[in-house]
Design a protein around this motif. Sequence first.
Motif, PDB file in Angstrom:
ATOM      1  N   LYS A  21     -11.914   4.165  -4.472  1.00  0.00           N
ATOM      2  CA  LYS A  21     -12.393   2.811  -4.196  1.00  0.00           C
ATOM      3  C   LYS A  21     -13.420   2.877  -3.074  1.00  0.00           C
ATOM      4  O   LYS A  21     -13.175   3.503  -2.038  1.00  0.00           O
ATOM      5  CB  LYS A  21     -11.238   1.898  -3.763  1.00  0.00           C
TER       6      LYS A  21
ATOM      7  N   LEU B 117       0.789  -1.231   0.000  1.00  0.00           N
ATOM      8  CA  LEU B 117       0.000   0.000   0.000  1.00  0.00           C
ATOM      9  C   LEU B 117       0.824   1.286   0.000  1.00  0.00           C
ATOM     10  O   LEU B 117       0.274   2.352  -0.245  1.00  0.00           O
ATOM     11  CB  LEU B 117      -0.935   0.024   1.222  1.00  0.00           C
TER      12      LEU B 117
ATOM     13  N   THR C 108      -9.652   1.999   6.594  1.00  0.00           N
ATOM     14  CA  THR C 108      -8.912   2.229   5.356  1.00  0.00           C
ATOM     15  C   THR C 108      -9.303   3.587   4.793  1.00  0.00           C
ATOM     16  O   THR C 108     -10.451   3.799   4.413  1.00  0.00           O
ATOM     17  CB  THR C 108      -9.219   1.106   4.347  1.00  0.00           C
TER      18      THR C 108
ATOM     19  N   THR D 176      -8.170   7.352   2.566  1.00  0.00           N
ATOM     20  CA  THR D 176      -7.285   8.127   1.705  1.00  0.00           C
ATOM     21  C   THR D 176      -6.625   9.194   2.578  1.00  0.00           C
ATOM     22  O   THR D 176      -7.122   9.496   3.673  1.00  0.00           O
ATOM     23  CB  THR D 176      -8.059   8.824   0.573  1.00  0.00           C
TER      24      THR D 176
ATOM     25  N   ARG E 203     -11.799  -1.555  -0.644  1.00  0.00           N
ATOM     26  CA  ARG E 203     -10.613  -1.322   0.187  1.00  0.00           C
ATOM     27  C   ARG E 203     -10.398  -2.507   1.137  1.00  0.00           C
ATOM     28  O   ARG E 203      -9.290  -3.008   1.284  1.00  0.00           O
ATOM     29  CB  ARG E 203     -10.771  -0.042   1.005  1.00  0.00           C
TER      30      ARG E 203
ATOM     31  N   PHE F 202      -6.249   3.738  -1.977  1.00  0.00           N
ATOM     32  CA  PHE F 202      -7.688   3.662  -1.693  1.00  0.00           C
ATOM     33  C   PHE F 202      -8.511   4.715  -2.436  1.00  0.00           C
ATOM     34  O   PHE F 202      -9.742   4.667  -2.414  1.00  0.00           O
ATOM     35  CB  PHE F 202      -7.941   3.787  -0.192  1.00  0.00           C
TER      36      PHE F 202
END
Length: 105
Positions: free
Chosen positions: A51, A15, A79, A81, A56, A48
């Motif tokens: 999404k 990630l 999760t 951004t 995610r 992310f």
Amino acid sequence: MNRKAIIEDKLRAALAPLHLEIVDETHMHSVPEDAQSHFKVIAVSEVFQDKPLVQRHRLVNKILEAELADGIHALALHTLTPQEWFDKGATAPQSPPCLGGAKKS
């Protein structure tokens, strides 16, 4: 290597997170202390972006597929951004106490 370190290594590699926290919450549950079975993941990544939440979570579950098949009982996922993380004041919710019965030793 313990499960927490394995989870962290795999998520960092996949990630490239801006922020990553792996919290072993096993001690909060009715399992032996050394079970390493309950974790909270806070992952902030550009990956992310665009999404939905379910995608995610599926992505993280896929990255940790081997660990989930080998003893991880619970994985709480946050999760985000980077923008979502900053909008939330760079914090994630606290996990609630376990309601699953008496703690085993």
